[in-house]
Motif scaffolding. Structure first.
Motif, PDB file in Angstrom:
ATOM      1  N   TRP A 288      -0.203  -0.734  -5.233  1.00 25.51           N
ATOM      2  CA  TRP A 288      -0.590  -2.117  -4.995  1.00 25.51           C
ATOM      3  C   TRP A 288      -1.413  -2.685  -6.145  1.00 25.51           C
ATOM      4  N   PHE A 289      -1.583  -1.910  -7.205  1.00 22.30           N
ATOM      5  CA  PHE A 289      -2.395  -2.344  -8.347  1.00 22.30           C
ATOM      6  C   PHE A 289      -1.647  -2.066  -9.649  1.00 22.30           C
ATOM      7  N   ASN A 316      -1.212  -6.158  -7.743  1.00 23.13           N
ATOM      8  CA  ASN A 316       0.083  -6.734  -8.086  1.00 23.13           C
ATOM      9  C   ASN A 316       0.541  -7.619  -6.922  1.00 23.13           C
ATOM     10  N   ALA A 317       1.743  -8.140  -6.997  1.00 23.17           N
ATOM     11  CA  ALA A 317       2.219  -9.066  -5.955  1.00 23.17           C
ATOM     12  C   ALA A 317       2.226  -8.394  -4.582  1.00 23.17           C
ATOM     13  N   THR A 318       2.610  -7.116  -4.535  1.00 23.08           N
ATOM     14  CA  THR A 318       2.612  -6.389  -3.256  1.00 23.08           C
ATOM     15  C   THR A 318       1.196  -6.239  -2.726  1.00 23.08           C
ATOM     16  N   GLY A 319       0.263  -5.923  -3.618  1.00 24.08           N
ATOM     17  CA  GLY A 319      -1.128  -5.790  -3.202  1.00 24.08           C
ATOM     18  C   GLY A 319      -1.698  -7.084  -2.664  1.00 24.08           C
ATOM     19  N   GLN A 322      -0.453  -7.652   0.811  1.00 21.16           N
ATOM     20  CA  GLN A 322      -1.130  -6.819   1.802  1.00 21.16           C
ATOM     21  C   GLN A 322      -2.527  -7.353   2.116  1.00 21.16           C
ATOM     22  N   PHE A 323      -3.242  -7.788   1.096  1.00 23.38           N
ATOM     23  CA  PHE A 323      -4.570  -8.357   1.336  1.00 23.38           C
ATOM     24  C   PHE A 323      -4.452  -9.634   2.164  1.00 23.38           C
ATOM     25  N   ALA A 324      -3.378 -10.394   1.924  1.00 24.88           N
ATOM     26  CA  ALA A 324      -3.152 -11.617   2.699  1.00 24.88           C
ATOM     27  C   ALA A 324      -2.873 -11.301   4.155  1.00 24.88           C
ATOM     28  N   ARG A 325      -2.171 -10.195   4.425  1.00 24.03           N
ATOM     29  CA  ARG A 325      -1.911  -9.786   5.814  1.00 24.03           C
ATOM     30  C   ARG A 325      -3.226  -9.550   6.546  1.00 24.03           C
ATOM     31  N   CYS A 326      -4.116  -8.826   5.889  1.00 26.46           N
ATOM     32  CA  CYS A 326      -5.399  -8.520   6.520  1.00 26.46           C
ATOM     33  C   CYS A 326      -6.237  -9.779   6.701  1.00 26.46           C
ATOM     34  N   ASN A 347       0.703  -1.088   6.946  1.00 21.58           N
ATOM     35  CA  ASN A 347       0.326  -2.434   6.526  1.00 21.58           C
ATOM     36  C   ASN A 347      -1.127  -2.712   6.878  1.00 21.58           C
ATOM     37  N   LEU A 348      -1.797  -3.444   6.009  1.00 23.27           N
ATOM     38  CA  LEU A 348      -3.212  -3.720   6.237  1.00 23.27           C
ATOM     39  C   LEU A 348      -3.423  -4.640   7.430  1.00 23.27           C
ATOM     40  N   THR A 349      -4.451  -4.323   8.184  1.00 23.00           N
ATOM     41  CA  THR A 349      -4.851  -5.148   9.316  1.00 23.00           C
ATOM     42  C   THR A 349      -6.371  -5.150   9.394  1.00 23.00           C
ATOM     43  N   ALA A 350      -6.946  -6.158  10.028  1.00 26.20           N
ATOM     44  CA  ALA A 350      -8.396  -6.272  10.140  1.00 26.20           C
ATOM     45  C   ALA A 350      -8.863  -5.599  11.424  1.00 26.20           C
ATOM     46  N   VAL A 351      -9.697  -4.573  11.284  1.00 25.90           N
ATOM     47  CA  VAL A 351     -10.230  -3.860  12.442  1.00 25.90           C
ATOM     48  C   VAL A 351     -11.744  -4.003  12.465  1.00 25.90           C
TER      49      VAL A 351
END
Length: 362
Positions: A288-289, A316-319, A322-326, A347-351
């Motif tokens: 992701w970097f 990178n674009a994928t990273g 993923q940050f946007a998902r969270c 996939n990243l999620t906010a916990v």
């Protein structure tokens, strides 16, 4: 005599009645003024502010005008997190973040020495034209911590094979750098609050979110890439960056966020297992970097040469996706604080911090 007075009084009353009726008719004949309709509601908007982690640095395809024109190296990308948030189509996405930005540029500093000027001053204009629902800020790493400088020192330690690496030199100094950074970020966040107050926003009428940073490197560097072809860093140094430097920076930002009543999203563990060079030659798509990246064409031009490696060790674009998902998870929730961690599908999620602590203790 009495009859005469009676007739006069009768005429007066009758005449007065006709006058009143005439007045009523006169007033009644006039058109009733129309009440103007209320102004249309302002379109909603989400705004991101800060540095490269929100500008989209590392994702490429930068917006014209932000790739060196007139000294503007903000490197805003269509793949930046704000453009990948899960939002209704009616919500305007506005990216003010700029690669390399320090807290002074984000705040109301009168002369921030940048072609675009203060981000907070630009926010003031946006607040008049849109109904801002969320402001996301990620800043501080380019101030006293100087994270890019840290990575440069670590590369230098790899080249020199320095005993103890860069961590030996920075271990005691790093907490002091974070501490010196805090009041600068605090001032920038207070300036954002001031802008919104002046624009007539109630504090509970919008969400102010502070994000921390993810570690772009980790101890899982593939051996064949632990050199100038990918990640020229000592294993001991990347362990220190990921397990100590980044978490301490995150904690410093969390403390500042609490002081202004902002929400806080912890990204310090968001990139675990997906850092630069961890995929090796066989699976670079899992990273992701960006790895060490050199724009060889830029080296031929005096003004572009200093920015030839600007994309190195950024998401990178994928990273960014993923940050946007969270972040999407966090914005739609009600928690004051959360941690970005992978779900069962990776996939990243906010916990909640409590859940994150339980996963760490396992």
């Amino acid at each position: 005599m009495r009859a005469h007075v009676t007739r006069l009084l009768t005429l007066f009353l009758v005449g007065g009645a006709f006058a009143v009726v005439g007045l009523v008719l006169l007033v009644g004949d006039r058109p009733t003024p129309e009440i103007p309709p209320p102004p249309p509601p302002l379109p909603p908007a989400v705004v991101t502010m800060g540095d490269s982690t929100l500008s989209g640095e590392g994702a490429g395809n930068y917006v014209p005008g932000t790739d060196g024109a007139n000294g503007n190296w903000c490197h805003r990308s269509p793949a930046a997190p704000v453009h990948q948030l899960r939002l209704p189509g009616s919500v305007k996405r506005i990216n003010l973040a700029c690669s390399g930005a320090k807290a002074g540029l984000v705040g109301l500093e009168a002369r921030p020495n940048h072609p675009e000027g203060s981000q907070a001053r630009r926010l003031a204009d946006i607040a008049e034209r849109y109904r801002i629902t969320d402001i996301v800020v990620q800043v501080g790493a380019n101030d006293d911590p100087s994270f890019v400088d840290v990575l440069n020192k670590c590369v230098g330690a790899w080249v020199a094979r320095a005993p103890g690496g860069c961590a030996e030199e920075l271990r005691q100094e790093w907490p002091k750098r974070v501490q010196r950074m805090q009041p600068k970020v605090l001032d920038a966040l207070r300036d954002i609050r001031t802008v919104m107050d002046r624009a007539g926003y109630e504090r509970d009428g919008y969400s102010l979110v502070v994000q921390s940073y993810a570690s772009p490197v980790g101890p899982g560097i593939a051996p064949e890439l632990q050199d100038l072809s990918g990640c020229p860093l000592l294993t001991s140094d990347v362990k220190w960056v990921r397990s100590t430097a980044v978490p301490q920076l995150s904690e410093g930002l969390r403390e500042v966020a609490e002081q202004v009543g902002a929400r806080f999203l912890d990204l310090s563990r968001a990139g675990y297992g997906h850092e630069a060079c961890t995929g090796g030659d066989k699976a670079p798509g899992t990273e992701w970097f960006t790895r060490l990246t050199v724009d060889w064409q830029a080296l031929k031009h005096e003004k572009r040469a200093p920015h030839a490696m600007q994309e190195s060790f950024h998401a990178n674009a994928t990273g960014h996706a993923q940050f946007a998902r969270c972040l999407s998870d966090f914005l739609t929730g009600t928690r004051q604080q959360a941690v970005c961690l992978p779900d069962s599908e990776g996939n990243l999620t906010a916990v909640s911090p409590e859940v994150a602590a339980q996963r760490t203790s396992r």
